[in-house]
Scaffold this active site. Structure first.
Site, mmCIF file in Angstrom:
data_model
loop_
_atom_site.group_PDB
_atom_site.id
_atom_site.type_symbol
_atom_site.label_atom_id
_atom_site.label_comp_id
_atom_site.label_asym_id
_atom_site.label_seq_id
_atom_site.Cartn_x
_atom_site.Cartn_y
_atom_site.Cartn_z
ATOM 1 N N GLU A 1 -14.447 -8.919 13.365
ATOM 2 C CA GLU A 1 -14.987 -9.262 12.054
ATOM 3 C C GLU A 1 -15.834 -10.525 12.187
ATOM 4 O OE1 GLU A 1 -11.955 -10.012 9.234
ATOM 5 O OE2 GLU A 1 -10.813 -8.206 9.721
ATOM 6 N N VAL B 1 16.292 -6.662 -1.552
ATOM 7 C CA VAL B 1 17.293 -5.673 -1.171
ATOM 8 C C VAL B 1 18.046 -6.166 0.064
ATOM 9 C CG1 VAL B 1 17.632 -3.335 -0.272
ATOM 10 C CG2 VAL B 1 16.063 -3.744 -2.188
ATOM 11 N N GLU C 1 10.538 -5.625 -5.664
ATOM 12 C CA GLU C 1 9.594 -6.521 -4.991
ATOM 13 C C GLU C 1 10.213 -7.901 -4.814
ATOM 14 O OE1 GLU C 1 7.050 -8.548 -3.124
ATOM 15 O OE2 GLU C 1 6.515 -6.442 -3.485
ATOM 16 N N ASN D 1 -9.078 -2.794 10.710
ATOM 17 C CA ASN D 1 -8.150 -3.279 9.695
ATOM 18 C C ASN D 1 -7.311 -2.102 9.190
ATOM 19 O OD1 ASN D 1 -10.773 -4.738 9.787
ATOM 20 N ND2 ASN D 1 -9.617 -6.220 8.580
ATOM 21 N N ASN E 1 -5.285 -10.339 1.619
ATOM 22 C CA ASN E 1 -6.165 -9.972 2.720
ATOM 23 C C ASN E 1 -7.631 -10.057 2.301
ATOM 24 O OD1 ASN E 1 -6.753 -7.589 1.306
ATOM 25 N ND2 ASN E 1 -5.366 -6.328 2.525
ATOM 26 N N GLY E 2 -8.522 -9.868 3.265
ATOM 27 C CA GLY E 2 -9.949 -9.951 3.000
ATOM 28 C C GLY E 2 -10.543 -8.683 2.431
ATOM 29 N N PHE F 1 -5.248 -1.231 6.411
ATOM 30 C CA PHE F 1 -4.655 -0.810 5.143
ATOM 31 C C PHE F 1 -5.176 0.524 4.622
ATOM 32 C CE2 PHE F 1 -8.036 -3.530 3.144
ATOM 33 C CZ PHE F 1 -8.505 -2.672 2.167
ATOM 34 N N TYR G 1 0.815 -1.215 0.000
ATOM 35 C CA TYR G 1 0.000 0.000 0.000
ATOM 36 C C TYR G 1 0.851 1.269 0.000
ATOM 37 C CZ TYR G 1 -3.948 -3.079 0.809
ATOM 38 O OH TYR G 1 -4.888 -4.056 0.669
ATOM 39 N N GLY G 2 1.747 1.410 0.953
ATOM 40 C CA GLY G 2 2.550 2.628 1.027
ATOM 41 C C GLY G 2 3.434 2.814 -0.189
ATOM 42 N N MET H 1 -11.122 -5.767 3.775
ATOM 43 C CA MET H 1 -11.973 -4.926 4.630
ATOM 44 C C MET H 1 -11.338 -3.544 4.772
ATOM 45 S SD MET H 1 -13.442 -7.503 7.546
ATOM 46 C CE MET H 1 -14.744 -6.380 8.052
ATOM 47 N N HIS I 1 -1.993 -8.314 10.742
ATOM 48 C CA HIS I 1 -1.926 -6.852 10.681
ATOM 49 C C HIS I 1 -0.685 -6.321 11.388
ATOM 50 C CE1 HIS I 1 -6.640 -6.985 10.662
ATOM 51 N NE2 HIS I 1 -6.136 -7.328 9.485
#
Length: 555
Positions: free
Chosen positions: A411, A302, A93, A534, A171-172, A536, A73-74, A174, A496
């Protein structure tokens, strides 16, 4: 309903061993997430076509203006916004690209049938739920750079996505924005007004967040499990809340109708989702690649970042093959480096770089403030008159909120096994105050985490504020066959991970690492251990905030 009667009921029409073989690693999968993708005849094509044409891997000796370590995400936010500002970006990656179908015509393995694609360099699966009805559910698999890493660290297993798109692959989905009144406890140095007026809305738009159609929810068979969870919660006085998600709900409706290939309705999630889920491959990363300024090198790890004599930083990395062997060692230079390898990956790398002298000016806050977002799991054995459904969509859509009174948000998670289990299953996020630290062990040459399983007890106590009351009201019991022998609580894991390079401590208030200009943290390592929901969306929104400031002032 007793465990004995539950076992008897489940065994009708299917053997216990056959049930285990069919469900395998599925159990627990769902206790784990800008535009809706169109329906396509081949789910694999939906993933592959969402990415631009693959670029050649980075060459040794290359120089790049901005190097991003990680594609979660970041990192995806940073890459997109830098590219839009005219900066060329290369993303590194460790996992695979996940853009090529396997021999079954699908990119990702089904959760009920784990294969070589399922786990990162393991020879045996490590499912979140280890047992069912007394049988172990893990199985041998070929060693491969699979999509899910079950990294064992001290007293905890940390589940992480491996591949272009990071955790969004597994992930789910959410996509929860924390309550505003809780934000000060999450990121105390960040202006809540700007987050809720600008950066949370921007993140939700970029991620393609949507909400289930409430009318459809009331009638569709695949969410019977959630309706049962809602009924039990409300009868015990707890609010049930619908939770936004990044699934294409129109696609799911077509899955149910049988007009497109099934994905969530076929239980796909833990090892990837072949169609309806809007992972980063289809949102931020697709937009980043469309700028023409972003390249990605999968299967690159890396190993070192250090100041370069000519300015900027020298970055060493290893190129891997699909069995994890190093095939090439490369060195490149970059004007700026963004650490976005996830809370664990970023923290471990920075701790090692500081301890070994590669980045000696990093401060003593590196590695501190790591938490598990209070994750703990449990299941309940319902009565026979409360079936949860044979067909269950793998995407959660609701939760039980007892955060203010009991420190837990749970959840209501699916168990889509294909048969009736009469079970309700939950992943709780709790206000657990315990924090761990990464440290360098010179004797082993490895970074270690000092988390202790006993530190999960506050999470169990907080989750019990919900489920003890529901069990008492419904006359039900906890399931004790999911996490081992006579073990009620899944206190051995987290989905998480957060912290390890905390904002305002290891970095300044926008993610700049102290002591080394041009180095930034842009992922969940910035968040000190808990987001109350959650994480993200918060990781994405914080990255949007930070990269906007960095572009405005540092470039």
């Amino acid at each position: 309903m007793s465990d004995k009667s539950l076992h008897s009921k489940v065994s009708k029409g299917v053997s216990r061993r056959g049930f285990i073989a069919g469900t395998s690693s599925l159990l627990g999968a769902m206790a784990l997430g800008a535009n809706a993708i169109p329906a396509r005849a081949n789910p694999a094509t939906a993933i592959a076509s969402a990415s631009a044409v693959a670029n050649p891997p980075i060459a040794s000796g290359a120089h790049v203006p901005a190097l991003v370590i990680g594609t979660g995400y970041g990192g995806s936010v940073a890459a997109l916004r830098l590219a839009q500002a005219g900066v060329d970006v290369h993303m590194i990656e460790m996992g695979m690209a996940w853009d090529t179908p396997g021999t079954d015509g699908k990119i990702f393995a089904n959760t009920t049938r784990p294969d070589y694609r399922s786990f990162w360099l393991r020879t045996r699966t490590k499912a979140p739920l280890s047992n069912f009805l007394g049988f172990p559910i893990d199985k041998d698999v070929p060693k491969y750079t699979g999509i899910l890493d079950a990294e064992e660290m001290g007293g905890i297993i940390v589940y992480q996505g491996r591949g272009v798109g990071g955790g969004s692959l597994v992930n789910g989905g959410m996509a929860v924005t924390p309550k505003r009144q809780n934000f000060a406890a999450i990121l105390p140095t960040v202006d809540a007004d700007e987050m809720y007026s600008t950066y949370y809305p921007r993140a939700n738009a970029g991620l393609g967040v949507g909400l289930i159609d409430p009318d459809w929810f009331e009638t569709v068979d695949c969410y019977q499990f959630a309706r049962v969870g809602r009924k039990h919660a409300q009868r015990s006085g707890f609010p049930f809340v619908f939770v936004p998600d990044v699934y294409d709900w129109d696609y799911m409706k077509q899955e149910v109708a049988g007009t497109v290939p099934k994905s969530a309705v076929d239980g796909e999630i833990l090892y990837g989702n072949n169609a309806g889920k809007k992972s980063l491959q289809k949102t931020y990363l697709a937009a980043a690649r469309a700028t023409g300024r972003v390249a990605v090198s999968p299967l690159h790890r890396v190993t070192t970042v250090s100041p370069s004599d000519g300015g900027g930083y020298t970055v060493a990395m290893e190129e891997l093959n699909t069995t994890g062997d190093v095939v090439t060692v490369k060195t490149v230079t970059a004007d700026r480096v963004f650490f976005a390898a996830g809370s664990v990956g970023t923290s471990k790398l920075l701790v090692r770089l500081k301890a070994t002298g590669a980045l000696p000016l990093l401060n003593d806050e590196i590695g501190k403030g790591w938490g598990d977002n209070g994750n703990v799991m449990c299941g309940r054995a319902n009565h026979m008159w409360d079936p949860t459904g044979k067909v269950q969509a793998s995407i959660p859509c609701g939760g039980i909120d007892n955060w203010d009174a009991g420190g837990a948000f749970a959840e209501v998670a699916p168990l889509p096994t294909g048969i009736e289990t009469y079970a309700s299953f939950y992943l709780s996020i709790t206000k657990n105050p315990n924090r761990a630290e990464f440290s360098w062990n010179p004797a082993t040459g490895k970074v270690e985490l000092n988390w202790q399983t006993a530190w999960k007890q506050p999470s169990i106590d907080m989750a019990k504020t919900i489920f003890d009351k529901i069990n008492a009201r419904e006359g039900t019991i906890y399931r004790s066959d999911l996490f081992g022998t006579d073990k009620v609580w899944g206190d051995h894991l987290t989905y998480h991970p957060l912290g390890g390079a905390v904002l305002g401590k290891a970095t300044d208030n926008h993610g700049r690492l102290h002591g080394h200009p041009g180095l930034y943290v842009i992922d969940g390592a910035l968040i000190p251990g808990n987001t109350s929901v959650n994480p993200f969306v918060t990781i994405t929104a914080l990255a949007e905030r930070n990269i906007e400031k960095i572009i405005a002032t540092d470039l």
